[in-house]
Structure formats: structure tokens, C-alpha cells
Write a protein that holds these residues in place. Structure first.
Motif, PDB file in Angstrom:
ATOM      1  N   SER A 126       0.838  -1.192   0.000  1.00 39.46           N
ATOM      2  CA  SER A 126       0.000   0.000   0.000  1.00 39.46           C
ATOM      3  C   SER A 126       0.875   1.245   0.000  1.00 39.46           C
ATOM      4  CB  SER A 126      -0.903  -0.001   1.232  1.00 39.46           C
ATOM      5  OG  SER A 126      -1.697   1.159   1.287  1.00 39.46           O
ATOM      6  N   ILE A 127       0.598   2.172  -0.911  1.00 38.58           N
ATOM      7  CA  ILE A 127       1.350   3.418  -1.000  1.00 38.58           C
ATOM      8  C   ILE A 127       0.400   4.603  -0.899  1.00 38.58           C
ATOM      9  CG2 ILE A 127       3.191   2.415  -2.398  1.00 38.58           C
ATOM     10  CD1 ILE A 127       1.932   3.764  -4.862  1.00 38.58           C
ATOM     11  N   ASP A 128       0.962   5.766  -0.593  1.00 38.82           N
ATOM     12  CA  ASP A 128       0.206   7.014  -0.603  1.00 38.82           C
ATOM     13  C   ASP A 128       0.273   7.575  -2.014  1.00 38.82           C
ATOM     14  OD1 ASP A 128      -0.889   9.502  -0.339  1.00 38.82           O
ATOM     15  OD2 ASP A 128       0.343  10.134   1.358  1.00 38.82           O
ATOM     16  N   SER A 129      -0.870   7.578  -2.703  1.00 37.19           N
ATOM     17  CA  SER A 129      -0.899   8.036  -4.094  1.00 37.19           C
ATOM     18  C   SER A 129      -0.985   9.548  -4.219  1.00 37.19           C
ATOM     19  CB  SER A 129      -2.094   7.405  -4.823  1.00 37.19           C
ATOM     20  OG  SER A 129      -1.950   6.004  -4.882  1.00 37.19           O
ATOM     21  N   GLY A 130      -1.003  10.259  -3.098  1.00 35.62           N
ATOM     22  CA  GLY A 130      -1.124  11.710  -3.160  1.00 35.62           C
ATOM     23  C   GLY A 130       0.166  12.428  -3.496  1.00 35.62           C
ATOM     24  N   VAL A 131       1.290  11.704  -3.578  1.00 35.76           N
ATOM     25  CA  VAL A 131       2.573  12.384  -3.804  1.00 35.76           C
ATOM     26  C   VAL A 131       2.824  12.660  -5.278  1.00 35.76           C
ATOM     27  CG1 VAL A 131       3.565  11.346  -1.746  1.00 35.76           C
ATOM     28  CG2 VAL A 131       3.892  10.214  -3.940  1.00 35.76           C
ATOM     29  N   TYR A 132       1.874  12.340  -6.146  1.00 34.63           N
ATOM     30  CA  TYR A 132       2.090  12.508  -7.579  1.00 34.63           C
ATOM     31  C   TYR A 132       1.366  13.720  -8.156  1.00 34.63           C
ATOM     32  CZ  TYR A 132       3.685   7.827  -6.624  1.00 34.63           C
ATOM     33  OH  TYR A 132       4.324   6.750  -6.053  1.00 34.63           O
ATOM     34  N   ASP A 133       0.953  14.638  -7.310  1.00 34.08           N
ATOM     35  CA  ASP A 133       0.422  15.905  -7.823  1.00 34.08           C
ATOM     36  C   ASP A 133       1.554  16.660  -8.521  1.00 34.08           C
ATOM     37  OD1 ASP A 133      -1.845  15.123  -6.435  1.00 34.08           O
ATOM     38  OD2 ASP A 133      -1.265  16.248  -4.658  1.00 34.08           O
ATOM     39  N   ARG A 134       1.207  17.405  -9.554  1.00 36.36           N
ATOM     40  CA  ARG A 134       2.223  18.066 -10.376  1.00 36.36           C
ATOM     41  C   ARG A 134       3.111  19.007  -9.564  1.00 36.36           C
ATOM     42  NH1 ARG A 134       0.826  19.244 -15.933  1.00 36.36           N
ATOM     43  NH2 ARG A 134      -1.303  19.247 -15.114  1.00 36.36           N
ATOM     44  N   VAL A 135       2.541  19.768  -8.651  1.00 34.66           N
ATOM     45  CA  VAL A 135       3.319  20.744  -7.867  1.00 34.66           C
ATOM     46  C   VAL A 135       3.361  20.335  -6.401  1.00 34.66           C
ATOM     47  CG1 VAL A 135       3.011  22.686  -9.438  1.00 34.66           C
ATOM     48  CG2 VAL A 135       1.258  22.213  -7.719  1.00 34.66           C
ATOM     49  N   ARG A 136       3.527  19.051  -6.171  1.00 40.85           N
ATOM     50  CA  ARG A 136       3.555  18.501  -4.823  1.00 40.85           C
ATOM     51  C   ARG A 136       4.851  18.847  -4.090  1.00 40.85           C
ATOM     52  NH1 ARG A 136       0.082  15.819  -1.149  1.00 40.85           N
ATOM     53  NH2 ARG A 136       1.316  14.512   0.223  1.00 40.85           N
ATOM     54  N   CYS A 137       4.751  19.172  -2.807  1.00 40.31           N
ATOM     55  CA  CYS A 137       5.923  19.294  -1.928  1.00 40.31           C
ATOM     56  C   CYS A 137       6.279  17.904  -1.407  1.00 40.31           C
ATOM     57  CB  CYS A 137       5.618  20.201  -0.733  1.00 40.31           C
ATOM     58  SG  CYS A 137       5.365  21.926  -1.131  1.00 40.31           S
ATOM     59  N   PHE A 138       7.569  17.581  -1.398  1.00 39.58           N
ATOM     60  CA  PHE A 138       8.029  16.294  -0.894  1.00 39.58           C
ATOM     61  C   PHE A 138       9.180  16.548   0.073  1.00 39.58           C
ATOM     62  CE2 PHE A 138       9.740  11.886  -1.457  1.00 39.58           C
ATOM     63  CZ  PHE A 138       8.570  11.213  -1.121  1.00 39.58           C
ATOM     64  N   ARG A 139       9.106  15.963   1.234  1.00 38.05           N
ATOM     65  CA  ARG A 139      10.088  16.242   2.295  1.00 38.05           C
ATOM     66  C   ARG A 139      11.515  16.048   1.797  1.00 38.05           C
ATOM     67  NH1 ARG A 139       8.772  17.133   7.210  1.00 38.05           N
ATOM     68  NH2 ARG A 139       6.762  16.080   6.963  1.00 38.05           N
ATOM     69  N   ALA A 140      12.371  17.036   2.048  1.00 39.70           N
ATOM     70  CA  ALA A 140      13.743  17.007   1.560  1.00 39.70           C
ATOM     71  C   ALA A 140      14.590  16.031   2.370  1.00 39.70           C
ATOM     72  CB  ALA A 140      14.358  18.403   1.628  1.00 39.70           C
ATOM     73  N   PRO A 141      15.557  15.349   1.733  1.00 40.41           N
ATOM     74  CA  PRO A 141      16.454  14.456   2.469  1.00 40.41           C
ATOM     75  C   PRO A 141      17.199  15.209   3.571  1.00 40.41           C
ATOM     76  CG  PRO A 141      16.711  14.159   0.104  1.00 40.41           C
ATOM     77  CD  PRO A 141      15.848  15.370   0.296  1.00 40.41           C
ATOM     78  N   ASN A 142      17.435  14.537   4.672  1.00 37.02           N
ATOM     79  CA  ASN A 142      18.196  15.080   5.796  1.00 37.02           C
ATOM     80  C   ASN A 142      17.536  16.279   6.475  1.00 37.02           C
ATOM     81  OD1 ASN A 142      20.424  13.319   6.076  1.00 37.02           O
ATOM     82  ND2 ASN A 142      21.385  14.220   4.266  1.00 37.02           N
ATOM     83  N   SER A 143      16.286  16.582   6.139  1.00 32.94           N
ATOM     84  CA  SER A 143      15.580  17.680   6.805  1.00 32.94           C
ATOM     85  C   SER A 143      14.893  17.164   8.064  1.00 32.94           C
ATOM     86  CB  SER A 143      14.557  18.321   5.866  1.00 32.94           C
ATOM     87  OG  SER A 143      13.551  17.394   5.493  1.00 32.94           O
ATOM     88  N   ARG A 144      14.608  18.065   8.982  1.00 32.53           N
ATOM     89  CA  ARG A 144      14.029  17.693  10.273  1.00 32.53           C
ATOM     90  C   ARG A 144      12.502  17.676  10.205  1.00 32.53           C
ATOM     91  NH1 ARG A 144      15.957  18.270  15.687  1.00 32.53           N
ATOM     92  NH2 ARG A 144      17.714  19.535  14.980  1.00 32.53           N
ATOM     93  N   HIS A 145      11.915  16.635  10.779  1.00 33.70           N
ATOM     94  CA  HIS A 145      10.457  16.546  10.850  1.00 33.70           C
ATOM     95  C   HIS A 145       9.973  17.425  12.001  1.00 33.70           C
ATOM     96  CE1 HIS A 145       6.397  14.946  11.145  1.00 33.70           C
ATOM     97  NE2 HIS A 145       6.588  14.326   9.992  1.00 33.70           N
ATOM     98  N   PRO A 146       8.978  18.297  11.781  1.00 35.13           N
ATOM     99  CA  PRO A 146       8.586  19.257  12.821  1.00 35.13           C
ATOM    100  C   PRO A 146       7.926  18.623  14.045  1.00 35.13           C
ATOM    101  CG  PRO A 146       7.063  19.354  10.978  1.00 35.13           C
ATOM    102  CD  PRO A 146       8.187  18.475  10.541  1.00 35.13           C
ATOM    103  N   LYS A 147       7.284  17.475  13.881  1.00 33.01           N
ATOM    104  CA  LYS A 147       6.565  16.869  15.001  1.00 33.01           C
ATOM    105  C   LYS A 147       7.451  15.983  15.863  1.00 33.01           C
ATOM    106  CE  LYS A 147       2.021  16.891  12.741  1.00 33.01           C
ATOM    107  NZ  LYS A 147       0.879  16.056  12.278  1.00 33.01           N
ATOM    108  N   THR A 148       8.392  15.275  15.236  1.00 31.28           N
ATOM    109  CA  THR A 148       9.217  14.326  15.979  1.00 31.28           C
ATOM    110  C   THR A 148      10.625  14.834  16.247  1.00 31.28           C
ATOM    111  OG1 THR A 148      10.044  13.250  13.966  1.00 31.28           O
ATOM    112  CG2 THR A 148       7.968  12.427  14.888  1.00 31.28           C
ATOM    113  N   SER A 149      11.044  15.883  15.518  1.00 30.30           N
ATOM    114  CA  SER A 149      12.421  16.398  15.567  1.00 30.30           C
ATOM    115  C   SER A 149      13.431  15.382  15.038  1.00 30.30           C
ATOM    116  CB  SER A 149      12.808  16.838  16.981  1.00 30.30           C
ATOM    117  OG  SER A 149      12.052  17.971  17.369  1.00 30.30           O
ATOM    118  N   LEU A 150      12.959  14.313  14.402  1.00 29.03           N
ATOM    119  CA  LEU A 150      13.846  13.360  13.749  1.00 29.03           C
ATOM    120  C   LEU A 150      14.074  13.788  12.306  1.00 29.03           C
ATOM    121  CD1 LEU A 150      12.318  10.011  15.075  1.00 29.03           C
ATOM    122  CD2 LEU A 150      14.338  11.219  15.931  1.00 29.03           C
ATOM    123  N   PHE A 151      15.135  13.270  11.699  1.00 27.71           N
ATOM    124  CA  PHE A 151      15.513  13.671  10.354  1.00 27.71           C
ATOM    125  C   PHE A 151      15.084  12.618   9.331  1.00 27.71           C
ATOM    126  CE2 PHE A 151      18.243  16.071  13.113  1.00 27.71           C
ATOM    127  CZ  PHE A 151      18.383  17.292  12.485  1.00 27.71           C
TER     128      PHE A 151
END
Length: 448
Positions: free
Chosen positions: A158-183
């Protein structure tokens, strides 16, 4: 235009509603891979999921927004987003199953993929498009979606099919997640298959990595891409034909009606749900009404609730435009006891339904309710049940049968069939109506 013309993208620092900054996509991705100080890895940040040519730069410069851009796009990586609301181990298992399937059926080496822990509860897998060398197009993102869904269905994940919008934002590698503070941390295949607590420990810090550069065309992936492109084109032509036949007015196609009545089988569930939502979108159907019409059939087909909502969102957005993320809040995001803001009143829903089916709301012709006959104390009131329908034949992949403590929410049956799926895993399906109930053995014998 060639792929070299599609070098632009956008970057968002902070929440996704922040400013879209024009960047050289490859250079920005490399900066995050190297943990360059200019990438500001300690902050929440995103890159566009797709790459664009000069027409995108003109649009973003003139409007200050990515909204409304309908030009061609491309991507060096096709992303699979595995997400689990309940247990990240499920996302791990699905990602590992996809890796195994790609290795066995397309000869893809794990070393040529990009694997990431998302920083929260998900896993991202990047498949290099250089393996089949697709051409940029205005429908590139749609073909990516269909291609990814087909591969996911084949791998029984099962995958999230919402990531294929033309102008979709996708989390950058090595960036910090705001909720968990994990990268968002790069993983090796062994780390992906390892204990979750080890992954969480790794994700406490970002780490530089080399971006793989695979070479060689795989004919199997190229064929799968061409097949996906053909289906996307056929769907567009069918939609145009329906509009022409209706003199510009939308019409409800038979596939939508069939999905609402009967759902779909594995292999076509994501596509048919998306297509049905897009068809409803031609009527300017509000999201809450689309969910009311499609959700039960989609859940009965075995799709998880998160997949159902994303497919409906993206199907509506594909026709009406706009950002799918803003179309329909996820149930997990709704505060307890607070109704979703876009849920219309019951009377409004009936009116919308009537307009959708081309009729007027029927008057209440039910006979008046009669008072139930009194019963003696301790005696249960009689209920005129019909004889239950016979159980469906057991699927050939059935490995066991059993009985649940709680009945199926749709038909009330207690009996289930445990059906084998790839990777030594199983799922439980209702014997009465075939509805997916829950996962059985998730990780090769471990209860999920």
C-alpha cells in the motif's frame, strides 16, 4: 524539449504553506544529500516532487505561486511513499516487499535505490527513472502515479498516491520533521529491514550520502511505463468523449456506478477509485459527498482508510484543480468530537445526491413506524431477519479459516478466510461479503 531542460524546481523552508522558492532541482537535492550548510537541514523543508522547464519559472515569477501551473514536468526519481498511521513497522514491511519485488521482477539492485526513513512513521523509496528513460510531458505526473500504483498492486503493498500531484511538496532528504524532531535519514537495505529502534536512533542526526547514478535500460520497467501511459491517455480520451456526448455537460460513467455498487478487485482498486472520484469531480461534487458515495465500496475492496481519502482527494483535484491536501482533512487530523468543516448538512447531501443522479429527492414514502409489541421481562424482541446469503467460495490462496469475536460491519458475519499474499503475509477477509477485515500475519509469520 529534452530532460536537460527540466532542471528547475521549488524549495519550501518551514511549513508547506510557506513561500515556494525557485531552485536548480538537482543542485538543491545534492545540497541536502551533502548536508550543506545552505540546506539548513536542522529546519523543516521540502523540495518539489517533480522538475520543470522555463515555463514554470515564468509562472512562479509572475504569480508568486505554483497553483494553476499545467505545463509539462519530469523527475529523475519516482517516489513511493509508505506511511502507517498505527505502526511504522507496517511501512517498513511494505517498503521491503517492494524492494524484493523490484529485484525479482525488474532486476533492480537495492544499491541503485534511495531509501529513507521519513522522520515520523513512513518510508520513502526512490526509483531512478534513468532505468527506463521516460520523456517529459504534461501528463508525466499522472503516468508516474499509474505506474507506481500498478507496481504497488503487483507487489501487494500500500502506498500514498497523493505524492504525484504536479506541484507537490516532498520532504527534503536530511531535513528535520517538525513533530518528531527526527531527520529524514537515508537507510541501507539492511537498516530498512532491521529493528525500528535502530532506525529511530539513526534518525536523530542527518548524515551525508552519495546519490546513486544507475545506468542501463530495463525493458520490463519501460514496458510498464508505456502501459501506464496508454491507460492515462485512454482515460483522458474517454473523459473528453463523455463531455462531448453531453454537449459539455458531465455524465456519470458506468465504471463509477459499478465501483459504487461492487467495488473493485486487487490490481484495479486504486485506479478505479481515482477514476470514480474524478468522474464525480466533473459534477463539482464536494469532497464529503464523494467520500459518502465511494468510501464503503473502497473499504470493502480492501483499501486502507488513508488510501481511500487520498485517492478521492486526488481524483477530485485532477478535475477541479487546487491542492488535494486542502480538499479533505484526514480523520487523524480532526480533533475528537469536532465535525469536519466541509461536511454538508444531511438535507444538503440529499440535494447534492439528487442533482448527481439527475432526479429530485424522493418523498418519504415509508409507512409510519408502529410501536413494538411488548415482551415479557427477559425475553428478546423478535426481529424479522431474512435468511443470510450463502458464503462466497473460499479463494484459492486461503491458508486458514476462523471466527471473529466482533461481526463484520457490513454483513454481520463472524467467519473469515485467512488469505495468503506475497512475502509470507496474510490478510483476513469476511466469508459473508469478502470485505477486508484486518491484516493477519504481516511480517512472514509475525502478527500484524
Amino acid at each position: 524539449m529534452t530532460t536537460s531542460d527540466f532542471r528547475f524546481g521549488f524549495r519550501v523552508v518551514g511549513p508547506t504553506h510557506n513561500e515556494r522558492r525557485l531552485v536548480d532541482h538537482a543542485a538543491a537535492f545534492q545540497a541536502y544529500a551533502e548536508c550543506d550548510v545552505r540546506a539548513e537541514c536542522e529546519r523543516e523543508s521540502y523540495l518539489s516532487a517533480f522538475q520543470f522547464a522555463a515555463d514554470f519559472t515564468a509562472h512562479l515569477t509572475s504569480t508568486g505561486s505554483t497553483a494553476g501551473f499545467v505545463g509539462p514536468c519530469y523527475s529523475s526519481w519516482l517516489w513511493f511513499d509508505f506511511d502507517s498511521e498505527d505502526d511504522p513497522a507496517h511501512a517498513q514491511a511494505d517498503a521491503a516487499a517492494l524492494l524484493e519485488w523490484l529485484g525479482e521482477n525488474a532486476g533492480v539492485e537495492p544499491a541503485g535505490l534511495l531509501l529513507f526513513f521519513s522522520g515520523s512513521k513512513g518510508v520513502h523509496v526512490g526509483l531512478p527513472t534513468a532505468l527506463w528513460n521516460p520523456s517529459p510531458s504534461a501528463d508525466f505526473h499522472k503516468v508516474c502515479r499509474r505506474f507506481a500504483e500498478n507496481l504497488a498492486e503487483a507487489a501487494a503493498v500500500s502506498i500514498d498516491s497523493g505524492v504525484y500531484d504536479r506541484v507537490r511538496c516532498f520532504r527534503a532528504p536530511n531535513s528535520r520533521h517538525p513533530k518528531t524532531s527526527l531527520f529524514k535519514r537515508r537507510l541501507t537495505p539492511d537498516e530498512l529491514a532491521g529493528p525500528l529502534d535502530v532506525i529511530l536512533k539513526l534518525a536523530e542526526t542527518p548524515a551525508p550520502f552519495d546519490v546513486p547514478c544507475p545506468t542501463g535500460i530495463d525493458d520490463r520497467l519501460a514496458f510498464a511505463w508505456r502501459n501506464a501511459a496508454v491507460h492515462v491517455n485512454e482515460e483522458a480520451n474517454a473523459r473528453a468523449a463523455r463531455r462531448a456526448a453531453g454537449n459539455g455537460c458531465p455524465s456519470l460513467n458506468k465504471a463509477t456506478l459499478l465501483f459504487i455498487r461492487e467495488g473493485a478487485t486487487t490490481g484495479d482498486r486504486h485506479r478505479l477509485l481515482f477514476s470514480a472520484a474524478a468522474n464525480l469531480g466533473e459534477f463539482a461534487c464536494p469532497p464529503a459527498l464523494a467520500v459518502a458515495l465511494l468510501e464503503e465500496a473502497a473499504l470493502d475492496s480492501g483499501l486502507p482508510p488513508r488510501d481511500v481519502r487520498r485517492q478521492v482527494e486526488c481524483g477530485l483535484a485532477a478535475v477541479g484543480g487546487g491542492e488535494p491536501d486542502a480538499a479533505l482533512p484526514s480523520p487523524a487530523d480532526d480533533p475528537p468530537g469536532v465535525a469536519v468543516a466541509d461536511s454538508p448538512p444531511a438535507a444538503d447531501v440529499q440535494g447534492k445526491l439528487a442533482a448527481l443522479w439527475g432526479s429530485t429527492p424522493a418523498a418519504d414514502t415509508c409507512p409510519p413506524a408502529t410501536d413494538p409489541q411488548p415482551t415479557q421481562q427477559g425475553e428478546a424482541a423478535a426481529v424479522p431477519w431474512d435468511d443470510p446469503p450463502p458464503y462466497k467460495p473460499l479463494p484459492p490462496q486461503t491458508v486458514a479459516e476462523g471466527r471473529l469475536d466482533t461481526p463484520c460491519k457490513k454483513c454481520g458475519a463472524h467467519d473469515y478466510a485467512e488469505v495468503g499474499i506475497p512475502g509470507g503475509r496474510t490478510r483476513l477477509d469476511c466469508r459473508g461479503c469478502g470485505r477486508f477485515l484486518r491484516w493477519g500475519n504481516w511480517e512472514g509469520g509475525a502478527n500484524g
